[in-house]
Design an enzyme around this catalytic site. Sequence first.
Site, short mmCIF file in Angstrom:
data_model
loop_
_atom_site.label_atom_id
_atom_site.label_comp_id
_atom_site.label_asym_id
_atom_site.label_seq_id
_atom_site.Cartn_x
_atom_site.Cartn_y
_atom_site.Cartn_z
N SER A 256 0.90 -1.26 -0.12
CA SER A 256 -0.10 0.04 0.13
C SER A 256 0.88 1.25 0.01
O SER A 256 2.11 1.02 0.20
CB SER A 256 -0.75 -0.02 1.10
OG SER A 256 0.07 0.42 2.20
N LYS A 257 0.23 2.42 -0.27
CA LYS A 257 1.05 3.61 -0.46
C LYS A 257 1.83 3.93 0.82
O LYS A 257 2.86 4.76 0.95
CB LYS A 257 0.02 4.83 -0.65
CG LYS A 257 -0.46 5.03 -1.97
CD LYS A 257 -2.17 4.90 -2.08
CE LYS A 257 -2.32 3.67 -2.30
NZ LYS A 257 -3.90 3.12 -2.36
N ARG A 258 1.51 3.15 1.88
CA ARG A 258 2.25 3.52 3.23
C ARG A 258 3.73 3.26 3.28
O ARG A 258 4.41 3.74 3.90
CB ARG A 258 1.50 2.64 4.32
CG ARG A 258 0.39 3.33 5.01
CD ARG A 258 -0.36 2.19 6.12
NE ARG A 258 0.61 1.71 7.00
CZ ARG A 258 1.15 2.54 8.24
NH1 ARG A 258 0.32 3.58 8.28
NH2 ARG A 258 2.21 2.15 8.90
#
Length: 505
Positions: A256-258
């Site tokens: 994910s973008k995290r």
Amino acid sequence: MSDSTKPVRVRFAPSPTGRLHIGGARTALFNWAYARRRGGKFLLRIEDTDRERSTDEYERAILEGLRWLGINWDEGPDVGGPCAPYRQTERIDRHRAYAARLLEQGAAYACFCSSARLEELRQTQSARKEQQAYDRKCAGLSAAEVQARRAAGEQPVVRFRVPEGSTRFVDHVRGEVVFDNKEVDDWIMVRADGLPIYNFVVVCDDIDMGITHVFRGEEHLVNTPKQVLLYQALGEAVPEFGHLPLMLGSDGKKLSKRTGDTALQDYQERGYPKEAIVNFLCLQGWALNGTTEIFSTDELVAHFDIKDVTKAGAIFDLDKFQWMAGEYIRKDSIEHLADMCAPFVLRAGLATEALLQQRRAWYLDVVRGEQERIRTYGELPARIAYCFAKDDAVVYEPDAEKNARKQAAAVETLGAYRSWLADSLGRGLSTAELREGTKAWVGARGLKMPALFQPLRCALTGHAGGPDLFDVIALLGGESALARIDAALSRLASKPATEGAQGPD
RNA sequence: GGCCCCAUCGUCUAGCCCGGCCUAGGACACCAGGUUUUCAUCCUGGCGACAGGGGUUCGAAUCCCCUUGGGGUCACCA
């Protein structure tokens, strides 16, 4: 199960609710490779049943991204095909027909429960630590009652009536998987507004399009019993499944973008060669033979089999990805590499397109000088900016300046060398002659090479590392080289601007 | 939490299906050398794993069970 001699038809079915996820790109790639290997068809279908979030723009971007990677489809929204249309919202009549049939058979039923009631149900179930599932309040409604409530203006959703028993299917990457039907909720097939839901539509379309194999991400594994049950209720052949391991971020969770860039476009914009992207994606969950790291899409197609896909999730290793990108850059031709880098050079504002064309040979030499030093096209501009800088405004990297200053008598050496260089240049020495002459000059003065080369490199490029300095002089031209040395002579003679209170190391 | 999936070096993986050829192979990263005017490339070497416990077997990384750990999923999203 289904006949393995039947012509293969696989599909990639992205939802245009965002940019193409790197994991989606891999799913597409594996489906595509499987179809090509087996001489089957690869189709592209747009799953735009989420009308709130789907956009034409995302759809375009996804198609472009796939095409950019070299994935071509035999049937799809833009190229058409015998099963057109290939956009789910355009197939809604078919979906309605299937829903009506299921309703009529009693395999599905109308449910009038409000969202509020369902939410409350979930809350109490969750509070009691019970399985969250629909309680089938509407499962036993009589036809007359349904009709009456409809007539009164109530708009029901349509739920699938999950039968007793268990559901099993063979997954080509995991083997046999079994679910107790008690675990499968009476899921919603059609919304109250009449629009069908993914789990329902995907089966209708896969049936109508003759899909023989469904390869998708592991997050869909738990959807599979719902879909298998639907095929069975419809009396249709169940396709073969294969659930690909998830691509994980550095935290071990679904990418994910995290933890980093997730969109194919992100890597495109950073200047990763597309061949490297394809190659690397293949290695996330599959290996050609365990020892070959670098291979082409042709080799992928020649060897790919869904059975060889790994079961465990793969953490996306940016270090290895960058290494691989560098491998592709190093083996590229200068011409091609220069062309691929050009947009990045332009975007950085270093030059105009016209300039790169006029000075094509020069630009190729500049790129040649950096080929083994960059890993992505995007790394080039910062490395070659000095070539475009004003002679008195070369930016000195801290390390470069430090290396220059730590040479004893750097300024004196550079000053003396300047005269030699000016003289040699005047005599028209070649790059090779300059190189040998300089080494002799350094030797004659009893100096170590770095005593001259470090300050000279700083003067010319401002970098601590880089190509052979005589190639750099050839790139810059003698006049510019001398001007840069002159600038360095005064800049290095003064105290460094950034000297700390602790003094030099 | 229920259900489902998974488990070989820090990471990607080969080997597992069809037990012995495994003193577990390759790659990235890391460390140490070499080459070089620097950086990078390149070359050489090193570090480093079968999650744990039970079985089955003459023999298990490979088969079975349990434990532990990790992940996915539980929407009128896909």
